[in-house]
Scaffold this motif. Sequence first.
Motif, PDB file in Angstrom:
ATOM      1  N   GLU A 206       0.834  -1.200   0.000  1.00 30.36           N
ATOM      2  CA  GLU A 206       0.000   0.000   0.000  1.00 30.36           C
ATOM      3  C   GLU A 206       0.869   1.250   0.000  1.00 30.36           C
ATOM      4  O   GLU A 206       0.700   2.176   0.777  1.00 30.36           O
ATOM      5  N   GLY A 207       1.858   1.230  -0.928  1.00 31.81           N
ATOM      6  CA  GLY A 207       2.711   2.400  -1.055  1.00 31.81           C
ATOM      7  C   GLY A 207       3.606   2.617   0.144  1.00 31.81           C
ATOM      8  O   GLY A 207       4.151   3.702   0.324  1.00 31.81           O
ATOM      9  N   GLY A 208       3.804   1.591   0.964  1.00 28.35           N
ATOM     10  CA  GLY A 208       4.659   1.715   2.128  1.00 28.35           C
ATOM     11  C   GLY A 208       3.974   2.297   3.347  1.00 28.35           C
ATOM     12  O   GLY A 208       4.576   2.361   4.423  1.00 28.35           O
ATOM     13  N   ARG A 209       2.723   2.734   3.235  1.00 27.03           N
ATOM     14  CA  ARG A 209       2.044   3.344   4.364  1.00 27.03           C
ATOM     15  C   ARG A 209       1.693   2.323   5.434  1.00 27.03           C
ATOM     16  O   ARG A 209       1.439   1.155   5.129  1.00 27.03           O
ATOM     17  N   ARG A 210       1.683   2.782   6.668  1.00 29.68           N
ATOM     18  CA  ARG A 210       1.220   1.932   7.755  1.00 29.68           C
ATOM     19  C   ARG A 210      -0.283   1.710   7.611  1.00 29.68           C
ATOM     20  O   ARG A 210      -0.989   2.560   7.059  1.00 29.68           O
ATOM     21  N   PRO A 211      -0.801   0.565   8.076  1.00 30.15           N
ATOM     22  CA  PRO A 211      -2.227   0.253   7.914  1.00 30.15           C
ATOM     23  C   PRO A 211      -3.122   1.340   8.507  1.00 30.15           C
ATOM     24  O   PRO A 211      -2.908   1.801   9.631  1.00 30.15           O
ATOM     25  N   GLY A 212      -4.132   1.725   7.739  1.00 30.93           N
ATOM     26  CA  GLY A 212      -5.110   2.696   8.213  1.00 30.93           C
ATOM     27  C   GLY A 212      -4.698   4.149   8.103  1.00 30.93           C
ATOM     28  O   GLY A 212      -5.507   5.051   8.368  1.00 30.93           O
ATOM     29  N   MET A 213      -3.434   4.401   7.697  1.00 29.34           N
ATOM     30  CA  MET A 213      -2.944   5.775   7.685  1.00 29.34           C
ATOM     31  C   MET A 213      -3.576   6.623   6.580  1.00 29.34           C
ATOM     32  O   MET A 213      -3.744   7.826   6.739  1.00 29.34           O
ATOM     33  N   ARG A 214      -3.932   5.999   5.452  1.00 34.36           N
ATOM     34  CA  ARG A 214      -4.540   6.773   4.365  1.00 34.36           C
ATOM     35  C   ARG A 214      -5.880   7.349   4.819  1.00 34.36           C
ATOM     36  O   ARG A 214      -6.148   8.546   4.611  1.00 34.36           O
ATOM     37  N   PHE A 215      -6.703   6.520   5.455  1.00 41.33           N
ATOM     38  CA  PHE A 215      -8.004   6.998   5.924  1.00 41.33           C
ATOM     39  C   PHE A 215      -7.829   8.063   7.007  1.00 41.33           C
ATOM     40  O   PHE A 215      -8.515   9.095   7.002  1.00 41.33           O
ATOM     41  N   LEU A 216      -6.885   7.840   7.938  1.00 35.74           N
ATOM     42  CA  LEU A 216      -6.669   8.796   9.019  1.00 35.74           C
ATOM     43  C   LEU A 216      -6.194  10.141   8.475  1.00 35.74           C
ATOM     44  O   LEU A 216      -6.642  11.206   8.935  1.00 35.74           O
ATOM     45  N   SER A 217      -5.296  10.113   7.485  1.00 35.10           N
ATOM     46  CA  SER A 217      -4.790  11.369   6.925  1.00 35.10           C
ATOM     47  C   SER A 217      -5.911  12.143   6.240  1.00 35.10           C
ATOM     48  O   SER A 217      -5.996  13.374   6.355  1.00 35.10           O
ATOM     49  N   ARG A 218      -6.791  11.435   5.547  1.00 35.13           N
ATOM     50  CA  ARG A 218      -7.910  12.106   4.890  1.00 35.13           C
ATOM     51  C   ARG A 218      -8.899  12.650   5.921  1.00 35.13           C
ATOM     52  O   ARG A 218      -9.512  13.708   5.706  1.00 35.13           O
ATOM     53  N   TRP A 292     -15.368  13.763   4.323  1.00 37.97           N
ATOM     54  CA  TRP A 292     -14.321  13.829   3.298  1.00 37.97           C
ATOM     55  C   TRP A 292     -13.610  12.496   3.151  1.00 37.97           C
ATOM     56  O   TRP A 292     -13.416  12.006   2.033  1.00 37.97           O
ATOM     57  N   ALA A 293     -13.225  11.880   4.274  1.00 39.18           N
ATOM     58  CA  ALA A 293     -12.531  10.603   4.225  1.00 39.18           C
ATOM     59  C   ALA A 293     -13.414   9.526   3.609  1.00 39.18           C
ATOM     60  O   ALA A 293     -12.954   8.724   2.778  1.00 39.18           O
ATOM     61  N   GLY A 294     -14.688   9.496   3.995  1.00 42.63           N
ATOM     62  CA  GLY A 294     -15.602   8.497   3.441  1.00 42.63           C
ATOM     63  C   GLY A 294     -15.814   8.684   1.954  1.00 42.63           C
ATOM     64  O   GLY A 294     -15.831   7.709   1.189  1.00 42.63           O
ATOM     65  N   THR A 295     -15.961   9.942   1.523  1.00 44.32           N
ATOM     66  CA  THR A 295     -16.157  10.214   0.093  1.00 44.32           C
ATOM     67  C   THR A 295     -14.941   9.793  -0.713  1.00 44.32           C
ATOM     68  O   THR A 295     -15.068   9.177  -1.783  1.00 44.32           O
ATOM     69  N   ARG A 296     -13.758  10.118  -0.204  1.00 44.57           N
ATOM     70  CA  ARG A 296     -12.525   9.753  -0.913  1.00 44.57           C
ATOM     71  C   ARG A 296     -12.345   8.240  -0.990  1.00 44.57           C
ATOM     72  O   ARG A 296     -11.919   7.702  -2.019  1.00 44.57           O
ATOM     73  N   GLU A 297     -12.677   7.549   0.096  1.00 41.71           N
ATOM     74  CA  GLU A 297     -12.547   6.089   0.097  1.00 41.71           C
ATOM     75  C   GLU A 297     -13.545   5.454  -0.869  1.00 41.71           C
ATOM     76  O   GLU A 297     -13.208   4.498  -1.588  1.00 41.71           O
ATOM     77  N   ALA A 301     -12.607   3.261  -4.159  1.00 42.11           N
ATOM     78  CA  ALA A 301     -13.143   1.905  -4.366  1.00 42.11           C
ATOM     79  C   ALA A 301     -13.799   1.781  -5.750  1.00 42.11           C
ATOM     80  O   ALA A 301     -13.643   0.774  -6.437  1.00 42.11           O
ATOM     81  N   LEU A 302     -14.526   2.818  -6.173  1.00 40.49           N
ATOM     82  CA  LEU A 302     -15.168   2.806  -7.474  1.00 40.49           C
ATOM     83  C   LEU A 302     -14.129   2.773  -8.592  1.00 40.49           C
ATOM     84  O   LEU A 302     -14.288   2.055  -9.578  1.00 40.49           O
ATOM     85  N   VAL A 303     -13.070   3.556  -8.444  1.00 40.07           N
ATOM     86  CA  VAL A 303     -12.018   3.595  -9.461  1.00 40.07           C
ATOM     87  C   VAL A 303     -11.334   2.228  -9.565  1.00 40.07           C
ATOM     88  O   VAL A 303     -11.072   1.733 -10.672  1.00 40.07           O
ATOM     89  N   LEU A 304     -11.061   1.599  -8.405  1.00 41.58           N
ATOM     90  CA  LEU A 304     -10.420   0.296  -8.421  1.00 41.58           C
ATOM     91  C   LEU A 304     -11.331  -0.757  -9.059  1.00 41.58           C
ATOM     92  O   LEU A 304     -10.876  -1.647  -9.782  1.00 41.58           O
ATOM     93  N   ASP A 305     -12.649  -0.673  -8.784  1.00 43.90           N
ATOM     94  CA  ASP A 305     -13.591  -1.625  -9.384  1.00 43.90           C
ATOM     95  C   ASP A 305     -13.604  -1.489 -10.904  1.00 43.90           C
ATOM     96  O   ASP A 305     -13.675  -2.492 -11.636  1.00 43.90           O
ATOM     97  N   ARG A 306     -13.550  -0.255 -11.394  1.00 36.45           N
ATOM     98  CA  ARG A 306     -13.584  -0.043 -12.844  1.00 36.45           C
ATOM     99  C   ARG A 306     -12.307  -0.510 -13.529  1.00 36.45           C
ATOM    100  O   ARG A 306     -12.318  -0.890 -14.695  1.00 36.45           O
ATOM    101  N   SER A 307     -11.197  -0.465 -12.759  1.00 35.16           N
ATOM    102  CA  SER A 307      -9.926  -0.878 -13.353  1.00 35.16           C
ATOM    103  C   SER A 307      -9.742  -2.386 -13.371  1.00 35.16           C
ATOM    104  O   SER A 307      -8.845  -2.900 -14.029  1.00 35.16           O
ATOM    105  N   ASP A 308     -10.572  -3.109 -12.612  1.00 37.90           N
ATOM    106  CA  ASP A 308     -10.444  -4.581 -12.565  1.00 37.90           C
ATOM    107  C   ASP A 308     -10.991  -5.224 -13.845  1.00 37.90           C
ATOM    108  O   ASP A 308     -11.931  -4.736 -14.430  1.00 37.90           O
TER     109      ASP A 308
END
Length: 308
Positions: A206-218, A292-297, A301-308
């Motif tokens: 996950e880009g080297g980030r610690r677990p949960g840090m992306r959501f916390l930063s947002r 904001w964090a929920g919207t970004r997440e 998720a939608l972008v990742l689903d479309r890329s699969d």
Amino acid sequence: MNRTEPRESPRLIATFRRTRSVAVQWVVVSAVGFFGFAYLFGHVRAAILDTSLEPIIVPVFAPPDALPWLVASVGLVALIVVPHELLHGVFMARYGGDVGYGVDAAYFVLPYAYAKTDGTSYTRNQLLVALLAPFVGITAVGLAAMIVHPSSLVIVPLAANAAGSIGDLWMAGVLLQYPADVRVGPLPDGDAQGFGIYGSSSTPAEGGRRPGMRFLSRLVVGAVGTLALLATALVATVFVSLAVGSGTVVIGEPGSRWFLFRHELASGAGAVLLEFGTTTGLAAAAAGGLAWAGTRECYRALVLDRSD
């Protein structure tokens, strides 16, 4: 004869760049942050004096009477810049950097004084210490001075130093998303407006980030952004009221849990009464951060689903 194993080269796992957009955000958050920190340190001073801070009574000075206070405040702010940058430099030199000092303007948006090193690599914790030393050190000294002599003037340099540390706190927040074993150094392309974060093959996914840090930063970004927007809207509302009405602005019921803000001219416009609903403001910031964090997440998720 012992065989020497080849040393693993660090790999770039993330970058931070101080773009024009980031510079503008720092300016806005620093401006709002100055008043927010002044409010916080005002509460500390009130607690030392065993009094209540609110309602805050701000005298309305005529321009000639306000000039000495303005000059004194600007002087105190200017004086705090030197120890702020020296503290950065002391710790960067302590960890092996060859430190230089100067003054510049980022993208002609953010004027700033700086302490910097060229080409030096630090561990995450070393750079965290160098980044946070002025905020922690000057705040500690200022609070000690306030206990000895609780003058309201002490609040000005304390708030100015804290507001001037917004960029440092921002970068520290970025670094805290990564494990302690990463190193921080120059960007591969040589851009001085940022840094690279380097890890090894054992650095987590996950880009080297610690677990949960992306959501916390947002969450934090959303909360700070909500406070900045709320403060800007309140200031704009006051100016509109002053232009077309009495200047009185009351949002919510004073004394209730839904109270947010009060601005009122008093004593024949000789003073301004200010009162803030801290609990309501913090609740709004938390709600904005979660939104904001929920919207970004959800978007991710939608972008990742479309890329699969």
